[in-house]
Design a protein around this motif. Structure first.
Motif, PDB file in Angstrom:
ATOM      1  N   THR A 113      28.553  37.758   6.091  1.00  0.00           N
ATOM      2  CA  THR A 113      28.345  37.438   7.252  1.00  0.00           C
ATOM      3  C   THR A 113      29.374  37.682   8.258  1.00  0.00           C
ATOM      4  O   THR A 113      30.507  37.488   8.285  1.00  0.00           O
ATOM      5  CB  THR A 113      27.950  36.043   7.499  1.00  0.00           C
TER       6      THR A 113
ATOM      7  N   VAL B 289      30.567  37.057  11.871  1.00  0.00           N
ATOM      8  CA  VAL B 289      30.717  36.140  13.070  1.00  0.00           C
ATOM      9  C   VAL B 289      31.522  36.689  14.294  1.00  0.00           C
ATOM     10  O   VAL B 289      32.837  36.777  14.183  1.00  0.00           O
ATOM     11  CB  VAL B 289      31.146  34.596  12.945  1.00  0.00           C
TER      12      VAL B 289
ATOM     13  N   ALA C  43      29.531  27.847  12.432  1.00  0.00           N
ATOM     14  CA  ALA C  43      28.730  28.386  11.458  1.00  0.00           C
ATOM     15  C   ALA C  43      29.482  29.090  10.383  1.00  0.00           C
ATOM     16  O   ALA C  43      29.207  28.877   9.135  1.00  0.00           O
ATOM     17  CB  ALA C  43      28.279  29.612  12.279  1.00  0.00           C
TER      18      ALA C  43
ATOM     19  N   ASN D 139      24.636  39.834   7.372  1.00  0.00           N
ATOM     20  CA  ASN D 139      24.077  38.961   8.630  1.00  0.00           C
ATOM     21  C   ASN D 139      25.130  38.734   9.669  1.00  0.00           C
ATOM     22  O   ASN D 139      26.178  39.093   9.558  1.00  0.00           O
ATOM     23  CB  ASN D 139      23.696  37.488   7.909  1.00  0.00           C
TER      24      ASN D 139
ATOM     25  N   ILE E 171      26.227  36.906  13.469  1.00  0.00           N
ATOM     26  CA  ILE E 171      26.066  35.488  14.168  1.00  0.00           C
ATOM     27  C   ILE E 171      26.904  35.995  15.410  1.00  0.00           C
ATOM     28  O   ILE E 171      28.304  36.472  15.303  1.00  0.00           O
ATOM     29  CB  ILE E 171      26.391  34.372  13.634  1.00  0.00           C
TER      30      ILE E 171
ATOM     31  N   GLN F 110      21.622  36.530  15.141  1.00  0.00           N
ATOM     32  CA  GLN F 110      21.439  35.234  15.483  1.00  0.00           C
ATOM     33  C   GLN F 110      22.319  34.892  16.994  1.00  0.00           C
ATOM     34  O   GLN F 110      23.628  35.358  16.512  1.00  0.00           O
ATOM     35  CB  GLN F 110      21.705  34.089  14.666  1.00  0.00           C
TER      36      GLN F 110
ATOM     37  N   ALA G 193      22.455  27.981  12.660  1.00  0.00           N
ATOM     38  CA  ALA G 193      22.285  29.493  12.277  1.00  0.00           C
ATOM     39  C   ALA G 193      22.728  29.700  10.784  1.00  0.00           C
ATOM     40  O   ALA G 193      22.327  30.505  10.242  1.00  0.00           O
ATOM     41  CB  ALA G 193      23.021  30.082  13.199  1.00  0.00           C
TER      42      ALA G 193
END
Length: 496
Positions: A20, A22, A32, A273, A275, A433, A456
């Motif tokens: 992920t 961020v 998150a 992913n 965010i 997201q 999230a």
């Protein structure tokens, strides 16, 4: 921090893949990443600034610490409260809440104290306010589309004109009739004149605006987010500062990689992913290839209000007891004044001095924003003396200025339609997201932003939370109950 930055460049010369990525090291992004780390999922956090916390950070000048606006730690979301205690623990102090309103050369206690209000307004003025209140209760306005209509229906026209109109227009720089009612519903938090009077006489209070005590990190809110940063680095989910996202590459409805600039060098980072808490309008314009023109036009149409704070060091041990004072009188440009010593004495290194935060709401490029630091310090010094809060300008010994772009998303008459276009477009991505105040163009408090960050993270772990439902109801967010389900994911349920 320096070691972390050098490792990023060294270890990611071309492409690096993370579970992920961020974007943004404010309360939303850090929460998150931390939630993912607690479940064994590593991430990388990219922050453009030189410190974490976003507008909830703490700045330092010659040992004096001050907020970018005061940040109380009070929430009715159990998961957020638990995180605060887990991360900061014994470094919280209890702070009594005291604030007042300055209007027409007088100070009004807030929450309402009947004798104080009666004395300041006079018997005739008080009767006119009550008469106006009773009138609107008997014959309310038929619609509540804007701030003026929303407040008038709850307080009456005279109280709106006296206490709400001038300050609100100072904050936003536009007439109250151009501000959507959504903002009032979120920020005034269920307060009514009837409830305020009951609270004043009987001490009953369940309204967040009127809490009498709150938690506060002993060295300011930035202490919380710096501790999050430390824990993430320890857990193998590094936080990289001075790192700007300059391009977000997509293939159809998936984000593939982002191009980042740090210390003058560019490199790309791939992820499964993503965010993002960067301003949603900036996110749209960083996408490559760019979205359709209708989406770009909606992003360009969103407006923001900027902010600057002039921190003044005053050669006086005690000035006034308030945490902060709202300046409603339009003849003063300052909107709010923080007394950081009253938030925590540890914020001020010299016990014989006081540090005030003179907060000015403005927009980049306007006359106030373009003033030099010297001119702003002089303006703030004159105003604090003319307000009667400091005896003499000679007692102002030093000062500094911090400017904050995009501090407040503007709820103008057209923002909902523009935001809906962006929401529909971004919701079509499979692995992206958006969270946080600017990531969702929503006037979130830090607990709202943290809740969005938690949800999230849980979406990445398989949940199906609709992040856009956080802080959207006409009642404030604490009227949602956050429960722990059997699957260990958060669920939102309205109490209504």
């Amino acid at each position: 921090m320096t070691c972390t930055k050098l490792n990023l460049i060294k270890n990611n010369p071309k492409n690096s893949v993370h579970s992920t990525v961020v974007i943004g090291g404010g309360p939303a992004g850090l929460t998150a990443a931390y939630q993912l780390a607690k479940h064994g999922l590593k991430s990388v956090v990219l922050e453009k600034a030189d410190k974490v916390g976003g507008i909830a950070r703490t700045e330092t000048y010659k040992g004096y610490r001050f907020d970018i606006g005061g940040h109380r730690f009070f929430t009715k979301v159990p998961e957020v409260q638990h995180l605060w205690q887990e991360v900061l623990g014994n470094d919280f102090i209890k702070v009594p809440r005291l604030s007042r309103i300055y209007y027409n050369k007088k100070f009004f206690s807030y929450p309402l104290e009947p004798l104080n209000a009666l004395n300041n307004l006079g018997m005739i003025g008080s009767l006119r306010i009550m008469s106006s209140y009773l009138k609107i209760k008997l014959r309310p306005l038929p619609e509540e589309k804007n701030f003026e209509q929303w407040v008038t229906n709850r307080f009456g026209e005279r109280l709106y004109q006296t206490f709400f109109k001038s300050y609100t227009e100072k904050v936003w720089g536009i007439p109250c009739t151009q501000i959507q009612a959504d903002w009032a519903a979120q920020r005034i938090k269920g307060l009514s004149l009837k409830k305020a009077i009951i609270n004043a006489f009987f001490g009953s209070n369940d309204t967040k605006t009127l809490i009498k005590e709150f938690d506060y990190p002993i060295l300011g809110p930035g202490m919380m987010w710096e501790r999050f940063e430390e824990k993430l680095n320890q857990k193998g989910s590094p936080v990289y500062l001075n790192t700007e996202v300059i391009k977000i590459e997509r293939e159809d409805k998936r984000i593939k990689r982002i191009l980042v600039q740090q210390e003058g060098k560019n490199f790309s980072i791939e992820g499964d992913n993503f965010i993002s808490s960067m301003p949603i309008s900036a996110l749209i314009h960083r996408l490559d290839p760019l979205p359709p023109e209708a989406v770009l036009r909606a992003a360009r149409s969103l407006k923001y209000r900027d902010f600057l704070i002039v921190a003044l060091i005053i050669d006086q041990k005690h000035l006034f007891p308030d945490n902060w004072i709202y300046i409603h009188s339009p003849e003063f440009k300052v909107g709010r004044i923080q007394n950081f010593k009253n938030w925590s004495p540890a914020m001020v290194p010299d016990a014989n001095k006081t540090c005030l935060g003179m907060e000015y709401f403005c927009s980049k490029g306007d006359q106030l924003w373009e003033l030099s630091e010297k001119e702003l310090i002089a303006l703030a010094s004159r105003e604090v003396v003319n307000l009667g809060l400091v005896d003499s300008i000679d007692k102002v010994k030093d000062g500094t200025v911090i400017r904050q772009l995009k501090a407040y998303p503007v709820y103008d008459a057209e923002y909902t339609q523009h935001l809906a276009v962006l929401q529909d477009y971004l919701d079509s991505f499979e692995n992206l997201q958006t969270i946080g105040r600017n990531g969702m163009h929503r006037y979130n408090n830090q607990d709202h932003s943290m809740l969005a960050g938690l949800l999230a993270a849980e979406n990445i772990m398989g949940a199906k939370h609709d992040l856009w439902k956080v802080n959207t109801e006409r009642s404030y967010q604490e009227e949602f109950v956050v429960k722990q389900s059997k699957t260990k994911t958060l669920t939102l349920a309205s109490t209504k």
